[in-house]
Design a protein around this motif. Structure first.
Motif, PDB file in Angstrom:
ATOM      1  N   ALA A  15       0.815  -1.221   0.000  1.00  6.91           N
ATOM      2  CA  ALA A  15       0.000   0.000   0.000  1.00  6.91           C
ATOM      3  C   ALA A  15       0.843   1.263   0.000  1.00  6.91           C
ATOM      4  N   GLN A  16       2.136   1.135  -0.311  1.00 10.59           N
ATOM      5  CA  GLN A  16       2.987   2.308  -0.478  1.00 10.59           C
ATOM      6  C   GLN A  16       2.852   2.806  -1.917  1.00 10.59           C
ATOM      7  N   ASP A  17       2.899   4.106  -2.099  1.00 11.68           N
ATOM      8  CA  ASP A  17       2.788   4.704  -3.430  1.00 11.68           C
ATOM      9  C   ASP A  17       4.055   4.428  -4.232  1.00 11.68           C
TER      10      ASP A  17
ATOM     11  N   ARG B 157      -8.039   7.535   3.105  1.00  7.81           N
ATOM     12  CA  ARG B 157      -6.764   7.801   2.443  1.00  7.81           C
ATOM     13  C   ARG B 157      -5.635   7.244   3.291  1.00  7.81           C
TER      14      ARG B 157
ATOM     15  N   LEU C 106      -2.682   7.474  -1.539  1.00 10.04           N
ATOM     16  CA  LEU C 106      -3.517   6.432  -2.130  1.00 10.04           C
ATOM     17  C   LEU C 106      -4.895   6.354  -1.478  1.00 10.04           C
ATOM     18  N   ASP C 107      -5.896   5.979  -2.288  1.00 12.22           N
ATOM     19  CA  ASP C 107      -7.252   5.755  -1.799  1.00 12.22           C
ATOM     20  C   ASP C 107      -7.376   4.335  -1.261  1.00 12.22           C
ATOM     21  N   VAL C 108      -8.122   4.205  -0.172  1.00 13.97           N
ATOM     22  CA  VAL C 108      -8.307   2.917   0.494  1.00 13.97           C
ATOM     23  C   VAL C 108      -9.801   2.684   0.695  1.00 13.97           C
TER      24      VAL C 108
ATOM     25  N   LEU D 112      -6.399  -1.329  -0.967  1.00  9.61           N
ATOM     26  CA  LEU D 112      -6.282  -0.233  -1.928  1.00  9.61           C
ATOM     27  C   LEU D 112      -7.484  -0.222  -2.853  1.00  9.61           C
ATOM     28  N   SER D 113      -7.946   0.975  -3.171  1.00  8.67           N
ATOM     29  CA  SER D 113      -9.136   1.118  -4.015  1.00  8.67           C
ATOM     30  C   SER D 113      -8.829   0.994  -5.497  1.00  8.67           C
ATOM     31  N   ARG D 114      -7.550   1.060  -5.879  1.00 11.42           N
ATOM     32  CA  ARG D 114      -7.215   1.099  -7.301  1.00 11.42           C
ATOM     33  C   ARG D 114      -7.508  -0.218  -8.001  1.00 11.42           C
TER      34      ARG D 114
ATOM     35  N   ALA E  68      -4.144  -2.535   2.990  1.00  6.78           N
ATOM     36  CA  ALA E  68      -3.644  -1.168   3.186  1.00  6.78           C
ATOM     37  C   ALA E  68      -3.708  -0.780   4.658  1.00  6.78           C
TER      38      ALA E  68
END
Length: 394
Positions: free
Chosen positions: A138-140, A291, A295-297, A306-308, A318
């Motif tokens: 969950a790291q960018d 958030r 990143l969106d969660v 993660l929402s992606r 996340a």
């Protein structure tokens, strides 16, 4: 000067080494005055109780709670997360950041340093940005980079002494320079978010030299332990067994199976384990969107992912939504870990790991009066920090 009044608590007292089934804990001001069996207590009698009395819990890895996020929230909201975890028995914590653009990391570190200087947190844990893209979790990934001594110097400067721990991957370029800076600044290095093989991990541990080392949420953010490709898990377990590493475990039933938690306790014991929440803003909140850094969660059934990703069942986890007390409960009731061992991994071991073991983390005479009283279901009845009873809104 008038001596502080003595407060006595009676119940099942969990010390560093044993459970006193009928014990008394006496507090005088901000310190523990006496602890032992009720039969040996010479002060005013305290009524018998079926409660369990624990030391205040210590969390080395926490990103937020109650809707507030250490990596994202403005200064006015940061104490919301601290209060939430404190009300659940975490009387000492590190506030964790995640990988982000340099200016963001520096700004949040500076804001959190205010909480360190006020005594509300014990320091800051920087999780990244010197991590593996392959194991970013969950790291960018856009914020990850090679080891950058200049950036670390700026972060440490912004922290004004608050930076106590940093997660980094041993395979990143510049690892040795970062490791040297961490030791020079008395910052706890933590191996994590790594795709390294066993040999690279072993060399990284050796490069960190003497002094405490942790593994950031062992098993999570690293390759699975395979018998022909053991990776970092085997090296971290071996280092802990030798007494050279403390292993973070997120034993919430989501990040790790209960059987895995029990196995690690059986292998290395509570003196080499730190139960950590890895909690993010959704801890103590309902399901929904949150958030974590850039990143969106999405939280569904209390599991943050993660929402992606389109599939909510397979998206990367996340962070957590539990507290350290939840992890103690689960370790004892579901994983079958002995109570003393579970409490040790949630109090004295993490306290010692960050250099505070002489003052907090166990119920002993002259230690700081940080106390958690729970019922049979491990629900908090009373939380005392430095001798003062606290509430979630205090």
């Amino acid at each position: 000067m008038t001596a502080p009044a003595t407060t006595t608590l009676r119940g099942r007292v969990v010390t560093r080494d044993e459970v006193i089934e009928d014990g008394v804990l006496a507090l005088a001001g901000a310190r523990i005055e006496w602890v032992g069996p009720a039969s040996a207590w010479l002060g005013d009698p305290a009524p018998q109780s079926d409660t369990t009395i624990l030391p205040g819990l210590v969390d080395l890895h926490c990103h937020g709670g109650a809707g507030a996020s250490f990596p994202d929230s403005p200064a006015d909201d940061l104490m919301t997360a601290v209060r939430h975890h404190r009300s659940r028995g975490t009387t000492t914590m590190l506030a964790s950041l995640v990988s982000a653009p340099p200016e963001r990391l520096i700004a949040q570190t500076s804001m959190l340093a205010d909480l360190y200087e006020s005594g509300d947190i014990a320091g800051i844990h920087i999780e990244g940005p010197f991590l593996s893209v392959a194991r970013c979790g969950a790291q960018d990934p856009a914020s990850l980079r090679s080891g950058d001594p200049g950036l670390l110097r700026d972060i440490v400067g912004a922290g004004r002494g608050a930076v106590r721990s940093m997660t980094l991957a041993p395979e990143v370029d510049g690892f040795a320079a970062i490791a040297e800076m961490l030791r020079e600044n008395d910052i706890l290095p933590s191996i994590g978010h790594t795709d390294a093989d066993a040999l690279t991990t072993r060399r990284g541990i050796r490069a960190l030299g003497s002094g405490p080392i942790t593994a950031t949420h062992l098993f999570n953010g690293m390759p699975t332990w395979h018998h022909r490709s053991p990776g970092p898990v085997s090296e971290c377990l071996a280092a802990a067994a030798r007494g050279g590493m403390v292993l973070e475990l997120i034993g919430d039933g989501v990040h790790l199976a209960d059987e895995t938690v029990r196995a690690v306790f059986d292998l290395v014991g509570g003196t080499r384990i730190a139960l950590v929440s890895d909690a993010m803003a959704a801890a103590g909140m309902s399901d929904g969107r949150y958030r974590l850094g850039p990143l969106d969660v999405t939280v569904h059934h209390s599991v943050a992912r993660l929402s992606r990703d389109t599939d909510p069942e397979t998206a990367p986890i996340a962070g957590g939504t539990a507290t350290v007390l939840d992890l103690v409960r689960r370790a004892v009731q579901d994983a079958g870990v002995p109570l003393v061992e579970a409490v040790r991994a949630a109090s004295s071991t993490p306290a010692t790991t960050i250099g505070l073991g002489s003052d907090i983390g166990c119920l002993e005479q002259d230690m700081r009066a940080d106390v958690l009283v729970v019922d049979a279901a491990f629900e908090p009845i009373q939380v005392i920090r430095s001798g003062t009873a606290i509430r979630e809104d205090s």
